[in-house]
Design an enzyme around this catalytic site. Sequence first.
Site, PDB file in Angstrom:
ATOM      1  N   ARG D 242       0.870  -1.174   0.000  1.00 56.71           N
ATOM      2  CA  ARG D 242       0.000   0.000   0.000  1.00 56.71           C
ATOM      3  C   ARG D 242       0.904   1.220   0.000  1.00 56.71           C
ATOM      4  O   ARG D 242       1.587   1.476   0.988  1.00 56.71           O
ATOM      5  CB  ARG D 242      -0.878  -0.029   1.263  1.00 56.71           C
ATOM      6  CG  ARG D 242      -2.047   0.934   1.254  1.00 56.71           C
ATOM      7  CD  ARG D 242      -2.634   1.072   2.658  1.00 56.71           C
ATOM      8  NE  ARG D 242      -1.724   1.811   3.503  1.00 56.71           N
ATOM      9  CZ  ARG D 242      -1.740   1.797   4.836  1.00 56.71           C
ATOM     10  NH1 ARG D 242      -2.618   1.068   5.484  1.00 56.71           N
ATOM     11  NH2 ARG D 242      -0.864   2.508   5.526  1.00 56.71           N
ATOM     12  N   HIS D 246      -3.545   4.758   4.999  1.00 57.98           N
ATOM     13  CA  HIS D 246      -4.787   3.991   4.917  1.00 57.98           C
ATOM     14  C   HIS D 246      -5.830   4.722   4.077  1.00 57.98           C
ATOM     15  O   HIS D 246      -6.488   4.154   3.232  1.00 57.98           O
ATOM     16  CB  HIS D 246      -5.320   3.738   6.325  1.00 57.98           C
ATOM     17  CG  HIS D 246      -6.648   3.056   6.335  1.00 57.98           C
ATOM     18  ND1 HIS D 246      -6.827   1.811   5.796  1.00 57.98           N
ATOM     19  CD2 HIS D 246      -7.852   3.463   6.780  1.00 57.98           C
ATOM     20  CE1 HIS D 246      -8.095   1.462   5.926  1.00 57.98           C
ATOM     21  NE2 HIS D 246      -8.750   2.442   6.506  1.00 57.98           N
ATOM     22  N   TYR D 254       4.090   5.920  10.147  1.00 58.44           N
ATOM     23  CA  TYR D 254       4.516   4.686  10.821  1.00 58.44           C
ATOM     24  C   TYR D 254       5.209   3.715   9.861  1.00 58.44           C
ATOM     25  O   TYR D 254       5.707   2.681  10.287  1.00 58.44           O
ATOM     26  CB  TYR D 254       3.296   4.010  11.455  1.00 58.44           C
ATOM     27  CG  TYR D 254       2.117   3.932  10.509  1.00 58.44           C
ATOM     28  CD1 TYR D 254       2.047   2.948   9.528  1.00 58.44           C
ATOM     29  CD2 TYR D 254       1.111   4.904  10.536  1.00 58.44           C
ATOM     30  CE1 TYR D 254       1.009   2.910   8.620  1.00 58.44           C
ATOM     31  CE2 TYR D 254       0.060   4.872   9.636  1.00 58.44           C
ATOM     32  CZ  TYR D 254       0.018   3.877   8.681  1.00 58.44           C
ATOM     33  OH  TYR D 254      -1.002   3.853   7.772  1.00 58.44           O
TER      34      TYR D 254
HETATM   35  C1  TPP Z   1     -14.333  -5.813  11.200  1.00 52.64           C
HETATM   36  C2  TPP Z   1     -13.636  -4.510  10.955  1.00 52.64           C
HETATM   37  N1  TPP Z   1     -12.851  -3.997  11.905  1.00 52.64           N
HETATM   38  C3  TPP Z   1     -12.219  -2.816  11.708  1.00 52.64           C
HETATM   39  C4  TPP Z   1     -12.362  -2.129  10.549  1.00 52.64           C
HETATM   40  C5  TPP Z   1     -11.665  -0.770  10.344  1.00 52.64           C
HETATM   41  N2  TPP Z   1     -10.712  -0.866   9.243  1.00 52.64           N
HETATM   42  C6  TPP Z   1     -11.029  -0.485   7.993  1.00 52.64           C
HETATM   43  S1  TPP Z   1      -9.811  -0.838   6.892  1.00 52.64           S
HETATM   44  C7  TPP Z   1      -8.805  -1.421   8.120  1.00 52.64           C
HETATM   45  C8  TPP Z   1      -7.452  -1.959   7.769  1.00 52.64           C
HETATM   46  C9  TPP Z   1      -7.600  -3.046   6.755  1.00 52.64           C
HETATM   47  O1  TPP Z   1      -6.389  -3.662   6.516  1.00 52.64           O
HETATM   48  P1  TPP Z   1      -6.275  -4.782   5.408  1.00 52.64           P
HETATM   49  O2  TPP Z   1      -7.300  -5.842   5.652  1.00 52.64           O
HETATM   50  O3  TPP Z   1      -4.872  -5.223   5.376  1.00 52.64           O
HETATM   51  O4  TPP Z   1      -6.689  -4.059   4.050  1.00 52.64           O
HETATM   52  P2  TPP Z   1      -5.965  -2.818   3.341  1.00 52.64           P
HETATM   53  O5  TPP Z   1      -6.537  -1.571   3.921  1.00 52.64           O
HETATM   54  O6  TPP Z   1      -4.514  -2.947   3.600  1.00 52.64           O
HETATM   55  O7  TPP Z   1      -6.298  -2.948   1.893  1.00 52.64           O
HETATM   56  C10 TPP Z   1      -9.439  -1.371   9.353  1.00 52.64           C
HETATM   57  C11 TPP Z   1      -8.846  -1.822  10.628  1.00 52.64           C
HETATM   58  C12 TPP Z   1     -13.210  -2.692   9.588  1.00 52.64           C
HETATM   59  N3  TPP Z   1     -13.445  -2.084   8.420  1.00 52.64           N
HETATM   60  N4  TPP Z   1     -13.831  -3.875   9.810  1.00 52.64           N
END
Ligand code: TPP
Lengths: 324, 324, 421, 421
Positions: D242, D246, D254
Site C-alpha cells: 500500500r 490507509h 509509521y
Molecule cells: C471488522 C472490521 N474492523 C475494523 C475495521 C476498520 N478498518 C477499515 S480498513 C482497516 C485496515 C484493513 O487492513 P487490510 O485488511 O490489510 O486491508 P488494506 O486496507 O490494507 O487494503 C481497518 C482496521 C473494519 N473495516 N472492519
Amino acid sequence: MAPVTMLEAIRQAIFEEMERDPAVVAIGEDIGVYGGAFKVTAGLLERFGWERVIDTPISETAIIGAAVGMSYQGLRPIAELQFIDFIACCFNQITNFVAKSHYRWGAPVPMVMRGPSGGGVHGGPFHSANPEMYFVHTPGLKVIYPSTAYDAKGLLKSAIRDNNPVLFLEHKFLYRRIKEELPEDDYTVPIGKAIVRREGRDLTIVTYAAMMHSSLEAAETLAKEGVDVEIVDLRTLLPLDKETILQSVKKTNKLLIVHEDTRTGGIAGEIAAVACEGAFEDLDGPILRVTAKDSPVPFSPPLEERFLPNVNDILSAARELAAY
Amino acid sequence: MAPVTMLEAIRQAIFEEMERDPAVVAIGEDIGVYGGAFKVTAGLLERFGWERVIDTPISETAIIGAAVGMSYQGLRPIAELQFIDFIACCFNQITNFVAKSHYRWGAPVPMVMRGPSGGGVHGGPFHSANPEMYFVHTPGLKVIYPSTAYDAKGLLKSAIRDNNPVLFLEHKFLYRRIKEELPEDDYTVPIGKAIVRREGRDLTIVTYAAMMHSSLEAAETLAKEGVDVEIVDLRTLLPLDKETILQSVKKTNKLLIVHEDTRTGGIAGEIAAVACEGAFEDLDGPILRVTAKDSPVPFSPPLEERFLPNVNDILSAARELAAY
Amino acid sequence: MSYPLTRDQHLELYYYMKLNRMLDEQLVRLFRQNKVVGGLYSNLGQEATSVGTAYALEKRDWIAPMIRNVGGLLVKGYKPADILMQYMARYDSPTKGKDGTSHFGDLKGRHVVSPISMLGDLVPVMTGVAIAGRYLGQNIVTMTWVGDGATSTGAFHEGLNFAATQHAPLVLVVENNQWAYSTPVAKQVPIHDLADRAKAYGIPSAIVDGNDVVAVYQATKEAVDRCRAGKGPVLIEAKTMRMKGHAQHDPAEYVPKKMFEYWEARDPIVRYEKYLTENNLWDEKTKSDFVARIEKELNDALEVAEKSPFPPPELAEQGVYCDGCHTIEAEWKRSKKEAMPPQSSVKPEWEVTDFGGFDLASTMAKQSAAAGANGGNGAKSARTVAAAQKSTGKSNGRPEKLKVAARVPFGRGPKGKEGRK
Amino acid sequence: MSYPLTRDQHLELYYYMKLNRMLDEQLVRLFRQNKVVGGLYSNLGQEATSVGTAYALEKRDWIAPMIRNVGGLLVKGYKPADILMQYMARYDSPTKGKDGTSHFGDLKGRHVVSPISMLGDLVPVMTGVAIAGRYLGQNIVTMTWVGDGATSTGAFHEGLNFAATQHAPLVLVVENNQWAYSTPVAKQVPIHDLADRAKAYGIPSAIVDGNDVVAVYQATKEAVDRCRAGKGPVLIEAKTMRMKGHAQHDPAEYVPKKMFEYWEARDPIVRYEKYLTENNLWDEKTKSDFVARIEKELNDALEVAEKSPFPPPELAEQGVYCDGCHTIEAEWKRSKKEAMPPQSSVKPEWEVTDFGGFDLASTMAKQSAAAGANGGNGAKSARTVAAAQKSTGKSNGRPEKLKVAARVPFGRGPKGKEGRK
Ligand SMILES: Cc1ncc(C[n+]2csc(CCOP(=O)(O)OP(=O)(O)O)c2C)c(N)n1
Ligand SMILES: Cc1ncc(C[n+]2csc(CCOP(=O)(O)OP(=O)(O)O)c2C)c(N)n1
Ligand SMILES: [Mg+2]
Ligand SMILES: [Mg+2]
C-alpha cells in the site's frame, strides 16, 4: 486552563486514569503507534508502554474477549472499537460473555468499551452507527452517551472505576465541535444521573449526545415564541434516570423525546413507557418523538441530512405539543 | 386431518415450500443427517438431497453469509440457528450485510432465518433467548413470532416467499404443547398483520408468542370477574401493525402490553410510544407492561419461574388497569 | 521430553479419571430419575484428555472448561457435589442455580473461568487472562479446551490468532472427539489433523493419543513448560471419541457402530488400568479401594446435593450488577512501579526490517524457521517487527500535549463545513 | 502451468492498470478540492494485483471488491464515471448516493456483489454465491479479496473453512500490502506468508509477486481453472504494498521510509511498461496513445460526474424493503427437475470410514496427501465421509411422517411436566 474539545477531554480521562491506577490498560486496533483512528489515544503508548497499550489484529471478538480475560485478573481494560459500528462483530462476546458474567457466576467485569459513534459526518451506512439500543436492552451492561466535554471526561472516569462493563459512546460529530474549560482537579460525573440542561415550564425534551445541542438550539428559538422548554440530558442511557425524567414531566406536563437513533425500537419507546407508567396523570398531551428515519444511514449529504433529525424537526414537534 | 403440533406445522411449511420451488434450500448445523436439534428438519435430507439440505460446520457467520450469497443467486435459503441464542454470533452479518443490502444497492435478500426461541424449558442463560428487539430495531428486516401452529405454517410460507430477509422466531415452549388442525390446501398468513384473538370491551392486551396463551388464560379468569379483555396477537413484530393496535385501544381505552422478553428496551416501549402518538386522547388509564425481569435468563426452575412473566402477573396488571 | 511421574501421581491420575467416569454414570442415573435439570452432556471416553491436560498445570495456572471437562474441574479442586448441584440446579451449587453444567468458575481460589455455551469464546478470554498474568508478573499459564467443531468458529480463530501475535502463555487443547453434535470432523474441515489449524498462526502444535492419559500429560506438560518459558501458545490435538450422543436425548444413530467398537476397544480407563497393572503400579486391592472410595464420595456428594434446596425465587433479581459486592484487586507479583511510566515509555514506532517483498528463496527459508522464532515478549515479534523500547521523556502526571496533527478519517465533502441543523 | 497472453491481452492489462492508477490520481485531486465525500482509500501500488486477478475471470464469474479493488471493478465492466460518482455521492452513481467508495454491485449484469465495511464478511457470502452457482449448474467461479489485516477476522475463518468443506469454487485473493491501517503484517500474525493460512483448511494456496501483473494473472488463471474443474477453493497471496496511508487523512508516518523506497522501485506499472518494451509488445506511441485515451476518458467521466446532481432528499426514505420492485429468478443452467425429488433423495447417513484414532505413521502419510485429495463434490469429502447417495422412497408431494422419535434437547427436570403459568 484553555478550553478543550470533547475528544481531548476523553483523552485526558484515559491518561489520568492510567496514571492513577496501573490496573488500567488500553486495547484496540491502531491505538498505540498510530494513536487511534481519531487520535483519542495519541501519546498513550509513549507514556505507558507496550504492556499497557495493546495494538491488536483486526479481531473485535479477540479484543473484547481478551479484555474480559484481563478484567478477570483484576485489570481495568479500556477497549476501543475503531468505529462503534464494528461492535456488531463482537456482539456475542459483549451480550453473552461480558454482560452475563456477574449474574451467572459472580465474576465482575470492570471494563469499558468505547468508540466513535453517530452520524452527520458523511460516514455512510457503516461508520455512523448509534448502537445504544442493542445494549440498553442487554441487562448487565451500563451505557453512557455524553453531550459535553465535561461530562465525557467525568463519566469516562466513572466508567473506568466502575465494577461493571460500561459501553461508552462518543459522538464523533461532537469530538471537535464543542469546547469547554475543564477543572484542574480530578473529578467524576456519576453514572445513572441525568441532568437538566435548561429549566423550563412548558414542555420537557428528553435527549442526549448530539441531539442535546440541536434541542438547546431549538429551545432558544422556542423561547422567543414564548414556549419555555426544559431539557433533560440523559447522559447515561442504562440505567435510565427515571426520577429526573418523571420529575420534569410532572412539572411541564408535556414530553418530547429526541434521539438521533432510528425510530422503531429506539429509546424513545422506553422513555414513553416509563412516562406512561410513572406520570400518566400528569400528561397534558401526547408523547411525541423526533428521531432518525427507519433506514440505514445513507451516505450522500442530502440523504443523510434528510435521514437525521434536525432543529426544524424538533421545532415542529415542540410547537405541536406546546399548542396541544 | 389429525391435529398437528406447531413444530410439525413448521416442518410442513418448509417441506411444502421446497416441493413447490426448487430455489428454496435449507442450511444450518445438524439439519440434514440428524434432522435438526429439535427435529424440525427431520426427513428433509432424504427428500431433497445434499444439494438442498446443507449441513454446515459450527459457523453461524458462514451460515448467514452463505445464505445471503445464495439469495443473490436467486435462491431462497432457510437458515436455521440451532438455538436462536447463537444469532449473536452472526449479528454483524445480519444487521450490516443482510439488512442493509436492498437499501444500499438494491440487491434483495430473500432469505429466512429461523430458530427455537424463548424460555420456560430450563434452558438457562444461553438457550432461552428472545432476541426480537435487536432485530425489530434493525430497519430492512422483518420479524415474525407466531403463537399458533396455523400461523406458524402460514407465516413461514409467506416469509419464504417474501423478497426481504425475515427473522422467524419459534417459541420452543410451544413446539409440542399446542396442536391444531391445519387446512389440507396451501395457505399463507400475511406478514405485518396482527390478529384479534379475543374480542373484548374493557381492556386491550397486546402480546405475542407464548405470552399469547398466558394472556388468553388470564382473560378467561378476568371474564369471570366481569372484565372483558381484548387480545391482540401481533404475530409480526416488524413491520408492526399499528392500525390493529390503535383500533383496539380506541375501542377499549386501556392498554396492557405483555411480552416474555426482558423489560427495558423491550417492544412494549415501542408499542407504548405508538399508542401515545396515535391514541393519546383515547387512553383512560396508564399503559402498563408485564414482562420478564431485567436479567439474563436464570437456569434453576424457581428462578426461571420468577424471571418469566406469568398469568398471575397479567392478572394483577389487568385488574389494576381495569380498576383505573 | 519426558516427565516422569511418581507412583502417587500415577494413582492420582487414575483417581481423577475414575471419579470423572463414575460421576458421569451417576449423572446419567439422576437424569433418568428426572433429577437433572436441562441437558446432560456425557464425558464418557474423554476422561484421559480432560484429566491428563489439567494435571500438567500448577495451582496458580488458570483453566476454563467446556461441557465435557468435568475431569479438569476435579483436578482443579472442585468436588463432585459441585458438579451434581450444578446439574441439579441447587442453591449450594457454585452458581447458586443461576447457571448449570460446567458453567461456573472461581476467580480467586481455583482460577477457573466459567464458559458460556457459545463455542470458541473462551479462546480470546483465556488469552486475556494470560497476557494480564504476564503483565502482573504472575508467571502463569492458561488452558482451555475446544471441540473439533468449535475450531470452525470465528472466536477460535480471532482468539488463537491474537494469542499467537501476543505470544501469550496459552495452551489450547483441541479435543477431537470426532463429532460435533451429529457432524463428523470431515464435515467441519477437510484436514486430517486438527493440529494443522496451528499452522495458520505460526505456533507449534502436538498430536496426542487422547485416550492415553500419560501421553496426554506428557505432551501437555511440555507445552505448559514452553508457555511458562515465554515461548508463546501451543495447540494440542488430542484424538479421542465421544462415546455417547451429544447429550442424553441423542442416541447417536448417525455414528457407525464400528466406530464405537473401534474406540470401545481403546477405552482410556481400561487401558490405563492395564498400564498400571503391567507396570506394577498397583494391585487389585488398590483398585477396589479406589472404587470403594469414589463410590462413597459420590454417595456423600449426592446426599449433600439432595439436601441442598432449590434457590429462593428472589435470587432471580439479584446480582445483575456488581454494586459494591466485590472489591477488585489485581494480584501483583511484580512491583507496580515497573508498570508505570517513565520506565516503560517507548517511541511510537514500528521497526519493520522485512519489507515483505516477493522472494521465493527467502520465503521458503523463513517459512521453515517461522514456528520456532517467536520471541517471548508479547510486545514484539522477533522476526519482522521490533518495537522501539527506548525510554523517552519523563513523567509529569499530566498527558503531554497532542503532538500528532489532529486529522479526521473523513474528508469534509461539499457540505462538511456547515455542520448540520 | 502457463497461460499465454496475446498482444491485445497484454495491452488490455496495461490499459486497466493505467486507468486504475490515473483514476486514483484524479480522485486525490478531487479530494483536495473537497469534491469527494467521506474517506478516500488509494489503490496506489496495488493495480497489478487487482487487475491481474480479475482478468483471469470470465464474464459469468462473480467478484466482490474491497476498497482497493477499483482495478477489478474496471475489468468487470464498470466505468470510471461510476467510481467518481460513488466517491462524489451523486445521484447517477451505482448506489444513487446511498453508499460510497467501492460499495456497489450488480447482480444480473456484471455479477458484482457490493462489499460492506466490516472486513472479512465477503468470504462466506462469495462462498454462498459459489455453491448456489454449482447447484444451478452455472459452472462459475467466484472471487473476492481480503487484506492482510482482514485475515484475522472471524468471518474470514468461518467463510474460508466453509468454502473448503463445501469444495466451493471460490478464489480468495489475500492482498498482502504489508499494512492494515497502521498495523504491520507481523502484528496480525507471526507467520511469514499469509498463504499459510490455507493450511488450516486443507486447501491449496499460491504465493505470487503482486506487483507483476502477468504473474498475478497466471497464478489466478490456474486457480480459476482448478476451481471451475470442481476441485475446491484456492487461496492466493499476492505480495504487494500500500503506497499511501490507509486513507487520505493518514500520512503513514509509521511506515519506514526505506520500505516505501523498496517498493517504489518495484512499481507495478513502471515494471510492466519495461516488460512491454523489452518484449516488443508496444512502442512509445502506443503508450502515449493509451495515456491520451485514458486522460480523455477520465475527463469525460468527470464531466458526467460533475453534471450528475446530488440525490433528492426523499430518496433517503426509499428502498429499505423490496416491495415488488424486484422479481427474483434464479438463472438455471440445468434442468430444475434434476434438483427436485425423488432424483436426489438420499439416505440420511454418514459413511465414516476413518475413525480418527491416533496412529502416528498414518497421520503423517495422510497429512501430506491431504491438500490434493479433496473431491469436487461439495456434498462429500473424499477422504473420510461419504454421503449415502442412493435414492429412497418416492415423491408424493407431502412430507413423509416424522419417523425419528421426537426428542427434545433438554431433560424435563423436577418441574418440567407442569408447564408454567
Ligand atoms: C471488522 C472490521 N474492523 C475494523 C475495521 C476498520 N478498518 C477499515 S480498513 C482497516 C485496515 C484493513 O487492513 P487490510 O485488511 O490489510 O486491508 P488494506 O486496507 O490494507 O487494503 C481497518 C482496521 C473494519 N473495516 N472492519
Ligand atoms: C457458536 C455455537 N453454535 C452452536 C452451538 C450448539 N452446539 C452446542 S455443542 C455443539 C457441538 C460441539 O461440538 P464440538 O465443538 O466438537 O464439542 P463436543 O460436543 O464434541 O465436545 C453445538 C453445535 C453452540 N453451543 N455454539
Ligand atoms: Mg467434538
Ligand atoms: Mg493490508
